[in-house]
Design an enzyme around this catalytic site. Structure first.
Site, short mmCIF file in Angstrom:
data_model
loop_
_atom_site.label_atom_id
_atom_site.label_comp_id
_atom_site.label_asym_id
_atom_site.label_seq_id
_atom_site.Cartn_x
_atom_site.Cartn_y
_atom_site.Cartn_z
N GLU A 126 0.83 -1.21 0.00
CA GLU A 126 0.00 0.00 0.00
C GLU A 126 0.86 1.26 0.00
O GLU A 126 0.64 2.17 0.80
CB GLU A 126 -0.96 -0.01 1.20
N GLU A 271 -6.07 -8.23 0.09
CA GLU A 271 -6.52 -8.31 1.49
C GLU A 271 -8.01 -8.07 1.52
O GLU A 271 -8.50 -7.12 0.91
CB GLU A 271 -5.86 -7.23 2.36
#
Ligand SMILES: *[C@@H]1O[C@H](CO)[C@@H](O)[C@H](O)[C@H]1NC(C)=O
Ligand SMILES: *[C@@H]1O[C@H](CO)[C@@H](O)[C@H](O)[C@H]1NC(C)=O
Ligand SMILES: *[C@@H]1O[C@H](CO)[C@@H](O)[C@H](O)[C@H]1NC(C)=O
Ligand SMILES: *[C@@H]1O[C@H](CO)[C@@H](O)[C@H](O)[C@H]1NC(C)=O
Length: 487
Positions: A126, A271
């Protein structure tokens, strides 16, 4: 991990495209899991690999490339995504040699000597989160390119693909619907360059999608829309109707890709999950409802309104991690479908075992049956209470205390005991870690009550160098406490 798409504009929803999206991705189906290791007492890697296999996971995603972890995955048959932490991006971006060394050490060796089924390298984690203030904007793409070159040079580029796990706020919707999806304006050109590079190299786009974070950060978020029960008011976007945020968010990405000429790029959901503690919306019921709902939602391989076919996803996460930063929120240490000791938190059918139930980790060893609690004779208004609790919580884990949490109903003495015990267990039950001045004592009676579990720690695993370092720092912490006590 866990910092997700909070942008409510992406709640949006989308239009059934008239163009049929042809699926070019022939990934194994089946469900994956994220295996993070930011825990004071991680389970031994061999135990985690058994846990993964006995529960029928076919894929695992890592956040780094720890030697012991990869070695344990050797010959397991599990597909592996190894990770490169953000703090390595700069060196890998600026040095082809560094990228080659990384691939040699952390990919090639494990494939050839341990037979680890490495299929992906996740470059960064991220990296474009707004929280990072753009720190990784200039290094992520060059690091991706250098790792890809290194894989080609190592002769591995057919079997190992690069990708970047991105938070869902790299895209947004201009009209609140999936059909308005496009990449975020401030990083649009960079995203197109990355997407083109992935496409040219047969690599997938990886995105993390978090309805929980939307609910956490927006009190007006419609709760039902986070789940998969079909009870939310549907959102209509052209010919498509959306009953849950996951589909809408995923299709916002599909639209963004399509609009920019990459409508066939494979997508991995890196995720997805729901935490069980640390916030009023983080509990066993919601987590079970979300994960069970997600598993049945993807079970038929039907896909989303905009993209038919199987969804490739990794649950976040396998096991709780009690040493994660709680900057995103106290829930951050409670994403596991298993507790720290590898025991299941709730009933979940992954569709991978005959019984349809989660299987606990085999032969886990616990420390002695004892806990550290507040002495009955100690007074709540003792001036040592506040500094002792804040010390214990600072080095222990008090994220199960507070409004709406599993231990939210404890009284003041219960709170103090919980803090003391957490510190005591994290420090391997050292006598010196239960010496809060005249306030604490060791008991053999489990103080757990109702939903509130007072942890009993597992035996530390001494396999890796990092573990030893961690142990010595906890010994140091216990010494500090002893000194405090003597003053
Ligand atoms: C391999 O990965 C580990 C764990 O992420 C890292 O510490 C190490 O520096 C990497 N090795 C090389 C040669 O880059
Ligand atoms: C980002 O910027 C904010 C405000 O300028 C600052 O408080 C924060 O520490 C910065 N974060 C990082 C990761 O640099
Ligand atoms: C227990 O601790 C939590 C978190 O520190 C706090 O919010 C709560 O008010 C405390 N409860 C009592 C009864 O002291
Ligand atoms: C502990 O309690 C005893 C007796 O109540 C008292 O004499 C002593 O000073 C206390 N010690 C500390 C460190 O508070």
């Amino acid at each position: 991990m866990g910092w997700g798409s909070s942008s409510s504009s992406v709640l949006g929803l989308g239009l059934v495209c008239l163009v049929t999206v042809s699926m070019v991705w022939s990934s194994v189906s089946g469900i994956g899991a994220n295996w993070g290791t930011q825990a004071s007492h991680p389970l031994p890697p061999d135990t985690v690999v058994k846990l993964l296999r006995e529960n029928g996971f076919q894929k695992v995603k890592l956040f780094d490339a720890q030697y012991d972890t990869l070695r344990a995955l050797g010959r397991s048959g599990l597909e592996v995504m190894v990770g490169i932490p953000n703090d390595m991006l700069l060196s890998l971006a600026t040095s082809v040699k560094a990228a080659e060394k990384w691939v040699a050490k952390n990919v090639s060796t494990h494939i050839s000597t341990d037979n680890v089924n490495i299929r992906y390298v996740a470059v960064g984690n991220e990296p474009f989160l707004e929280t990072y203030n753009g720190s990784f904007l200039r290094t992520t793409y060059p690091a991706l390119q250098n790792i890809q070159s290194a894989l080609i040079k190592a002769g591995l580029s057919n079997q190992v693909k690069v990708t970047i796990p991105l938070n869902a706020d790299v895209y947004e919707s201009l009209n609140g619907l999936p059909s308005g999806g496009d990449f975020r304006a401030d990083i649009h050109d960079l995203m197109i360059a990355i997407v083109k590079f992935l496409s040219d190299n047969g690599a997938p786009f990886t995105v993390n999608i978090y309805p929980f974070i939307s609910l956490y950060s927006d009190p007006n978020f419609p709760v039902e829309y986070a789940f998969f029960d079909g009870n939310a008011s549907p959102i209509v976007d052209g010919k498509a109707t959306y009953y849950n945020m996951f589909d809408a968010n995923y299709d916002t990405l599909v639209w963004a890709l399509q609009k920019n000429g990459f409508g066939n790029l494979p997508i991995i959901v890196g995720e997805i999950g729901w935490p069980t503690d640390g916030d009023r919306n983080a509990n066993l019921n919601y987590a079970q409802r979300f994960n069970a709902g997600f598993m049945s939602h993807i079970a038929g391989g039907k896909g989303t309104p905009m993209r038919a076919g199987p969804i490739d996803a990794y649950l976040f996460s396998l096991i709780d991690e009690d040493a994660k930063s709680i900057q995103p929120g106290n829930f951050e240490r409670h994403w596991g479908i298993f507790y720290y000791d590898g025991s299941p938190k709730y009933q979940l059918n992954l569709g991978t075992t005959n019984s349809g139930a989660l299987v606990k980790a085999p032969s886990v060893e616990y420390l002695e049956q004892k806990w550290c609690v507040m002495r009955p004779s100690a007074k709540l208004d003792d001036p040592q209470v506040a500094p002792s609790v804040s010390y214990a919580c600072g080095l222990g884990d008090c994220t199960s205390l507070g409004y709406g949490t599993s231990c939210g109903n404890l009284d003041a003495r219960g709170n103090i005991s919980y803090a003391f015990n957490s510190y005591f267990q994290i420090n391997n039950q050292l006598d010196s870690a239960c010496k809060f001045p005249n306030l604490s004592m060791i008991t053999k009676t489990n103080p757990s009550v109702g939903t509130c579990r007072f942890p009993l720690m597992i035996k530390p695993y001494y396999g890796g160098a990092g573990r030893l370092q961690k142990l010595s720092s906890s010994l140091a912490a216990a010494l500090v406490l002893m000194l405090l006590t003597l003053v």
